[in-house]
Design a protein around this motif. Structure first.
Motif, PDB file in Angstrom:
ATOM      1  N   ASP A 185      70.218  -1.558 -70.012  1.00  0.00           N
ATOM      2  CA  ASP A 185      69.176  -0.867 -71.011  1.00  0.00           C
ATOM      3  C   ASP A 185      69.358   0.684 -70.867  1.00  0.00           C
ATOM      4  N   GLN A 186      70.175   1.264 -70.203  1.00  0.00           N
ATOM      5  CA  GLN A 186      70.363   2.580 -70.130  1.00  0.00           C
ATOM      6  C   GLN A 186      71.648   3.067 -70.947  1.00  0.00           C
ATOM      7  N   PHE A 187      72.230   1.940 -71.712  1.00  0.00           N
ATOM      8  CA  PHE A 187      73.389   2.420 -72.351  1.00  0.00           C
ATOM      9  C   PHE A 187      73.288   2.425 -73.928  1.00  0.00           C
ATOM     10  N   ASP A 188      74.105   3.059 -74.685  1.00  0.00           N
ATOM     11  CA  ASP A 188      74.080   2.863 -76.181  1.00  0.00           C
ATOM     12  C   ASP A 188      75.328   2.295 -76.490  1.00  0.00           C
ATOM     13  N   PHE A 189      75.325   0.732 -76.941  1.00  0.00           N
ATOM     14  CA  PHE A 189      76.408   0.072 -77.174  1.00  0.00           C
ATOM     15  C   PHE A 189      76.771  -0.008 -78.573  1.00  0.00           C
ATOM     16  N   SER A 190      76.487   0.991 -79.486  1.00  0.00           N
ATOM     17  CA  SER A 190      76.583   1.096 -80.883  1.00  0.00           C
ATOM     18  C   SER A 190      78.007   0.898 -81.336  1.00  0.00           C
ATOM     19  N   ASP A 191      78.919   1.473 -80.241  1.00  0.00           N
ATOM     20  CA  ASP A 191      80.519   1.165 -80.409  1.00  0.00           C
ATOM     21  C   ASP A 191      80.849   0.668 -79.205  1.00  0.00           C
ATOM     22  N   GLU A 192      82.084   0.224 -79.318  1.00  0.00           N
ATOM     23  CA  GLU A 192      82.703  -0.405 -78.457  1.00  0.00           C
ATOM     24  C   GLU A 192      83.020   0.289 -77.238  1.00  0.00           C
ATOM     25  N   ALA A 193      82.702   0.037 -76.053  1.00  0.00           N
ATOM     26  CA  ALA A 193      83.128   0.839 -74.706  1.00  0.00           C
ATOM     27  C   ALA A 193      83.937  -0.065 -73.799  1.00  0.00           C
ATOM     28  N   PRO A 194      84.939   0.770 -73.485  1.00  0.00           N
ATOM     29  CA  PRO A 194      86.067   0.327 -72.512  1.00  0.00           C
ATOM     30  C   PRO A 194      85.401  -0.099 -71.155  1.00  0.00           C
ATOM     31  N   ILE A 195      86.069  -1.125 -70.344  1.00  0.00           N
ATOM     32  CA  ILE A 195      85.867  -1.062 -68.811  1.00  0.00           C
ATOM     33  C   ILE A 195      86.973  -0.772 -68.421  1.00  0.00           C
ATOM     34  N   ASP A 196      86.836   0.375 -67.505  1.00  0.00           N
ATOM     35  CA  ASP A 196      88.038   1.318 -67.324  1.00  0.00           C
ATOM     36  C   ASP A 196      88.114   1.794 -65.860  1.00  0.00           C
ATOM     37  N   GLY A 197      88.547   0.510 -64.910  1.00  0.00           N
ATOM     38  CA  GLY A 197      88.547   0.716 -63.863  1.00  0.00           C
ATOM     39  C   GLY A 197      90.124   0.937 -63.288  1.00  0.00           C
ATOM     40  N   SER A 198      90.458   1.678 -62.405  1.00  0.00           N
ATOM     41  CA  SER A 198      91.854   1.915 -61.851  1.00  0.00           C
ATOM     42  C   SER A 198      91.560   2.382 -60.546  1.00  0.00           C
ATOM     43  N   ALA A 199      92.589   1.678 -59.690  1.00  0.00           N
ATOM     44  CA  ALA A 199      92.772   2.058 -58.397  1.00  0.00           C
ATOM     45  C   ALA A 199      94.351   2.110 -57.984  1.00  0.00           C
ATOM     46  N   THR A 200      94.472   2.855 -57.116  1.00  0.00           N
ATOM     47  CA  THR A 200      95.928   2.887 -56.347  1.00  0.00           C
ATOM     48  C   THR A 200      95.828   2.175 -54.779  1.00  0.00           C
ATOM     49  N   LEU A 201      96.609   1.525 -54.743  1.00  0.00           N
ATOM     50  CA  LEU A 201      96.805   1.117 -53.049  1.00  0.00           C
ATOM     51  C   LEU A 201      97.982   1.736 -52.494  1.00  0.00           C
ATOM     52  N   GLU A 202      97.895   2.543 -51.628  1.00  0.00           N
ATOM     53  CA  GLU A 202      99.002   3.400 -50.862  1.00  0.00           C
ATOM     54  C   GLU A 202      99.295   2.925 -49.677  1.00  0.00           C
ATOM     55  N   VAL A 203     100.589   2.483 -49.514  1.00  0.00           N
ATOM     56  CA  VAL A 203     101.260   2.272 -47.969  1.00  0.00           C
ATOM     57  C   VAL A 203     101.194   3.470 -47.128  1.00  0.00           C
ATOM     58  N   MET A 204     100.657   3.319 -45.835  1.00  0.00           N
ATOM     59  CA  MET A 204     100.762   4.560 -45.198  1.00  0.00           C
ATOM     60  C   MET A 204     101.376   3.793 -43.784  1.00  0.00           C
ATOM     61  N   TYR A 205     102.549   4.678 -43.184  1.00  0.00           N
ATOM     62  CA  TYR A 205     103.269   4.261 -42.156  1.00  0.00           C
ATOM     63  C   TYR A 205     102.585   4.895 -40.780  1.00  0.00           C
ATOM     64  N   LEU A 206     102.134   4.364 -39.959  1.00  0.00           N
ATOM     65  CA  LEU A 206     101.379   4.843 -38.873  1.00  0.00           C
ATOM     66  C   LEU A 206     102.241   4.492 -37.403  1.00  0.00           C
TER      67      LEU A 206
END
Length: 206
Positions: A185-206
């Motif tokens: 109820d807080q959004f205006d969906f008059s136009d299409e809205a992308p779900i835009d999640g993105s993550a990077t999983l970085e390997v760290m050597y310890l």
């Protein structure tokens, strides 16, 4: 007793009357370790979770809407058994509705659409059952953690010891991806809205 007090007083007097000199130089040290071993991470499905089109009328108006959970397989293969950790990076930083979760981007200008989070399951370290662990101090100490979060390092520990990061050659686990859209109820969906999640999983050597 009086001799000791006198010597202390003299030492204090000398300290107070000796000129103080500021150091005119400062040291800088560059350190590191080049390792012959490397690890390669891979995610099934190309690391893509696609929820397709969701009708705005199907979203909950006054509460978050949970999206179907999707499971990907994460594999990390190394040249030799070494201790390593996974560093999560939110590529949509500042857009999450949860402080420990990844963001789904902004809509309507500056409104946060929601969040997604990762749950490690069925972890195998070199073919042996292991448990997910996490560290908040750069890998110095570890603890058991069922839900991996941002601002931590992730790793694998023995099932009976969550305080030690295992050296591993092959790590395989299911990574459950959960997501939710904030109250609609807080959004205006008059136009299409992308779900835009993105993550990077970085390997760290310890």
């Amino acid at each position: 007793m009086s001799k000791s007090l006198t010597l202390s007083s003299i030492a204090l007097l000398l300290a107070c009357t000796t000129p103080a000199f500021a150091a005119s130089n400062v040291d800088l040290t560059v350190k590191g370790l080049i390792t012959p071993n490397a690890c390669t991470p891979t995610l099934s499905g190309g690391g893509m979770v696609d929820h397709g089109k969701i009708a705005s009328k199907d979203l909950v108006q006054n509460n978050p809407t949970s999206l179907p959970r999707v499971t990907l397989q994460l594999s990390i293969t190394c040249d030799a058994s070494i201790p390593f950790a996974i560093k999560p990076i939110d590529n949509r930083s500042g857009t999450s509705t949860g402080s420990s979760d990844f963001g789904l981007g902004l809509i309507n200008g500056n409104k946060r659409l929601g969040r997604f989070y990762l749950t490690p399951l069925n972890m195998l370290a070199d073919g042996v059952s292991a448990q997910p662990i996490a560290s908040v101090d750069g890998g110095r100490t570890w603890y058991s953690e069922r839900n991996w979060e941002l601002q931590t390092l992730w790793g694998a520990g023995a099932v009976d010891d969550a305080t030690t990061l295992l050296p591993i050659k092959s790590l395989v686990l299911d990574l459950e991806v959960g997501a939710s859209i904030a109250r609609a109820d807080q959004f205006d969906f008059s136009d299409e809205a992308p779900i835009d999640g993105s993550a990077t999983l970085e390997v760290m050597y310890l």
